[in-house]
Design a protein around this motif. Structure first.
Motif, PDB file in Angstrom:
ATOM      1  N   ALA A 133       0.817  -1.213   0.000  1.00  0.00           N
ATOM      2  CA  ALA A 133       0.000   0.000   0.000  1.00  0.00           C
ATOM      3  C   ALA A 133       0.850   1.263   0.000  1.00  0.00           C
ATOM      4  O   ALA A 133       0.341   2.359  -0.216  1.00  0.00           O
ATOM      5  CB  ALA A 133      -0.939  -0.006   1.203  1.00  0.00           C
ATOM      6  N   PRO A 164      -4.665   8.040  -2.385  1.00  0.00           N
ATOM      7  CA  PRO A 164      -5.431   7.134  -1.530  1.00  0.00           C
ATOM      8  C   PRO A 164      -6.157   6.032  -2.283  1.00  0.00           C
ATOM      9  O   PRO A 164      -6.152   4.883  -1.861  1.00  0.00           O
ATOM     10  CB  PRO A 164      -6.425   8.059  -0.839  1.00  0.00           C
ATOM     11  CG  PRO A 164      -5.779   9.393  -0.846  1.00  0.00           C
ATOM     12  CD  PRO A 164      -4.997   9.453  -2.122  1.00  0.00           C
ATOM     13  N   ARG A 196      -3.797   3.415  -3.533  1.00  0.00           N
ATOM     14  CA  ARG A 196      -3.308   2.606  -2.419  1.00  0.00           C
ATOM     15  C   ARG A 196      -4.344   1.570  -2.024  1.00  0.00           C
ATOM     16  O   ARG A 196      -4.026   0.431  -1.732  1.00  0.00           O
ATOM     17  CB  ARG A 196      -2.965   3.499  -1.238  1.00  0.00           C
ATOM     18  CG  ARG A 196      -1.641   4.202  -1.442  1.00  0.00           C
ATOM     19  CD  ARG A 196      -1.438   5.324  -0.469  1.00  0.00           C
ATOM     20  NE  ARG A 196      -1.303   4.853   0.893  1.00  0.00           N
ATOM     21  CZ  ARG A 196      -1.124   5.653   1.919  1.00  0.00           C
ATOM     22  NH1 ARG A 196      -1.048   6.967   1.727  1.00  0.00           N
ATOM     23  NH2 ARG A 196      -1.022   5.172   3.120  1.00  0.00           N
ATOM     24  N   LEU A 197      -5.559   2.012  -2.018  1.00  0.00           N
ATOM     25  CA  LEU A 197      -6.640   1.100  -1.684  1.00  0.00           C
ATOM     26  C   LEU A 197      -6.664  -0.063  -2.669  1.00  0.00           C
ATOM     27  O   LEU A 197      -6.765  -1.232  -2.288  1.00  0.00           O
ATOM     28  CB  LEU A 197      -7.959   1.865  -1.733  1.00  0.00           C
ATOM     29  CG  LEU A 197      -9.181   1.241  -1.082  1.00  0.00           C
ATOM     30  CD1 LEU A 197      -8.839   0.778   0.319  1.00  0.00           C
ATOM     31  CD2 LEU A 197     -10.292   2.264  -1.035  1.00  0.00           C
ATOM     32  N   LEU A 230      -3.813  -2.413  -2.024  1.00  0.00           N
ATOM     33  CA  LEU A 230      -4.070  -3.202  -0.825  1.00  0.00           C
ATOM     34  C   LEU A 230      -5.026  -4.341  -1.125  1.00  0.00           C
ATOM     35  O   LEU A 230      -4.825  -5.487  -0.701  1.00  0.00           O
ATOM     36  CB  LEU A 230      -4.660  -2.314   0.262  1.00  0.00           C
ATOM     37  CG  LEU A 230      -4.829  -2.999   1.612  1.00  0.00           C
ATOM     38  CD1 LEU A 230      -3.472  -3.224   2.250  1.00  0.00           C
ATOM     39  CD2 LEU A 230      -5.710  -2.189   2.539  1.00  0.00           C
ATOM     40  N   THR A 278      -8.274   3.423   7.920  1.00  0.00           N
ATOM     41  CA  THR A 278      -7.497   4.644   7.705  1.00  0.00           C
ATOM     42  C   THR A 278      -7.487   5.038   6.238  1.00  0.00           C
ATOM     43  O   THR A 278      -7.745   6.188   5.879  1.00  0.00           O
ATOM     44  CB  THR A 278      -6.043   4.416   8.161  1.00  0.00           C
ATOM     45  OG1 THR A 278      -6.054   4.023   9.520  1.00  0.00           O
ATOM     46  CG2 THR A 278      -5.235   5.688   7.994  1.00  0.00           C
ATOM     47  N   LEU A 279      -7.224   4.045   5.416  1.00  0.00           N
ATOM     48  CA  LEU A 279      -7.155   4.303   3.988  1.00  0.00           C
ATOM     49  C   LEU A 279      -8.476   4.873   3.468  1.00  0.00           C
ATOM     50  O   LEU A 279      -8.497   5.825   2.684  1.00  0.00           O
ATOM     51  CB  LEU A 279      -6.839   2.991   3.264  1.00  0.00           C
ATOM     52  CG  LEU A 279      -5.703   3.021   2.255  1.00  0.00           C
ATOM     53  CD1 LEU A 279      -4.519   3.792   2.799  1.00  0.00           C
ATOM     54  CD2 LEU A 279      -5.294   1.604   1.908  1.00  0.00           C
ATOM     55  N   GLU A 321      -8.958   8.422   4.653  1.00  0.00           N
ATOM     56  CA  GLU A 321      -8.123   9.337   3.884  1.00  0.00           C
ATOM     57  C   GLU A 321      -8.748   9.639   2.540  1.00  0.00           C
ATOM     58  O   GLU A 321      -8.801  10.783   2.100  1.00  0.00           O
ATOM     59  CB  GLU A 321      -6.735   8.724   3.667  1.00  0.00           C
ATOM     60  CG  GLU A 321      -5.853   8.779   4.898  1.00  0.00           C
ATOM     61  CD  GLU A 321      -4.524   8.092   4.646  1.00  0.00           C
ATOM     62  OE1 GLU A 321      -3.839   7.784   5.610  1.00  0.00           O
ATOM     63  OE2 GLU A 321      -4.206   7.855   3.458  1.00  0.00           O
TER      64      GLU A 321
END
Lengths: 200, 200
Positions: free
Chosen positions: B83, B89, B92-93, B96, B134-135, B138
């Motif tokens: 990530a 964001p 990254r999601l 992940l 958190t992700l 964000e």
DNA sequence: CTGAAAACGGAACCCTGCCTCCGCTTCGGG
DNA sequence: CCCGAAGCGGAGGCAGGGTTCCGTTTTCAG
């Protein structure tokens, strides 16, 4: 002969009553804790001896299967009814999802397959899959806001949606939110949004 | 004293070696078939006697927990790394999700909780939840195309996404499509679309 | 090399849960 | 009411798997 005689002999009253109790007990216990319940427990709750159960069901497996299948076809009927309330494919999909969510929540351990063999697909899902697939295909065919979906996608999406609505998942979700009905609709919205997104 | 002496006595070489073998065997077997494997099986594959296992782990439960926790923190590190490859964001999601999908697929039975008690939340999910939450937060804070999401939603969405990525689900999905990596990305797209939809 | 402490291994033990068996009870037609 | 048949129930057989125990083997400091 007296009553609804069919062939040979009528079934004894007490036996009939006992079997109803057994099925009732089995339904409740299996729904709650799945295949982990012992035969003695079922017998005890039903107020009978284990022998009484084995006279009718040759093994624990048989009892479990019988109970689950009954629950499944029951569930399937309800789902069909829920989805039949409108003609708009997307609405029907939403209704189906909400209904499925509720069922999963209440019959958790029973509808969830206890790996009944090795690669055997469990009947609960097996029965639902076609309906969902059809609904998705219809929605796509109708071109209804389902922009980027291709003809091959329903299979994946159907599997995916069903996974999301399996009992363990649903239980956790409801537990996390605390609000059952609200959660059901939020999930439905999530899935529909996922399907409906027009640009990837 | 010779070597890395700490307090009292150094651990015997053979024991150290045996423990490595035991852990290795346990990892493999548990990953494949979960808690259903017997202690004797682990012992046999490791080439030791059951006593050797019990000298270190007071019960099968302990062994299983130890192995799983190790696997979990390992997995967590990998996910964090996956990530961290970008600042956006949403990307990254996506990263992940794909990484998690792969892990679930390969460590199925191990990462999936074998209902270790009654309401005990399994550590695998527990460890992942905060990161995902958190992700999502964000992403929402960044206002990035995540139109209709409200501040309270991440909790539900995180749970929901995690459910979709649990081993049993992932296995079925991959099995249904036949193509692992393709499936991983299709799932990621589905989830992201679900999150990104701008009008409900 | 030698002795004692540590570790090994797997047979034996126990507990749990499925299923069988047989003497007792209940049903219901005559 | 009476009797045969059908059903009942739960003790006990059996199997599988976790855990313990102890005679034997291995390690390693002196």
């Amino acid at each position: 002969m007296s009553g609804s005689g069919a062939a040979g002999r009528r079934e004894r009253r007490d036996m009939q009553r006992n079997m109803e109790r057994v099925l009732q007990a089995a339904r409740e216990l299996f729904a709650e804790r799945g295949a982990a319940v012992t035969v003695s427990e079922v017998a005890e709750r039903a107020g009978v001896g284990v022998g009484t159960i084995y006279r009718r069901f040759s093994s624990k497996e048989h009892l479990f299967t019988a109970v689950r299948q009954a629950a499944c076809s029951d569930a399937r009927l309800q789902l069909a009814a829920a989805a039949a309330t409108t003609h708009d494919p997307v609405s029907r999909l939403g209704a189906l999802i909400v209904a499925l969510y509720r069922q999963s929540l209440h019959q958790a351990a029973l509808l969830d397959s206890p790996r009944s063999g090795a690669g055997i697909p469990d009947d609960a899902r097996h029965g639902l899959y076609p309906a969902l697939h059809t609904l998705l295909s219809e929605a796509i065919a109708a071109g209804q806001q389902l922009g980027h979906l291709r003809p091959g996608d329903p299979a994946v999406l159907a599997t995916l949606t069903l996974e999301l609505l399996r009992p363990p998942a649903v239980q956790r979700i409801s537990q996390a939110t605390g609000d059952c009905d609200g959660a059901a609709e939020q999930v439905a919205r999530f899935v529909l949004d996922g399907l409906r997104a027009s640009d990837s």
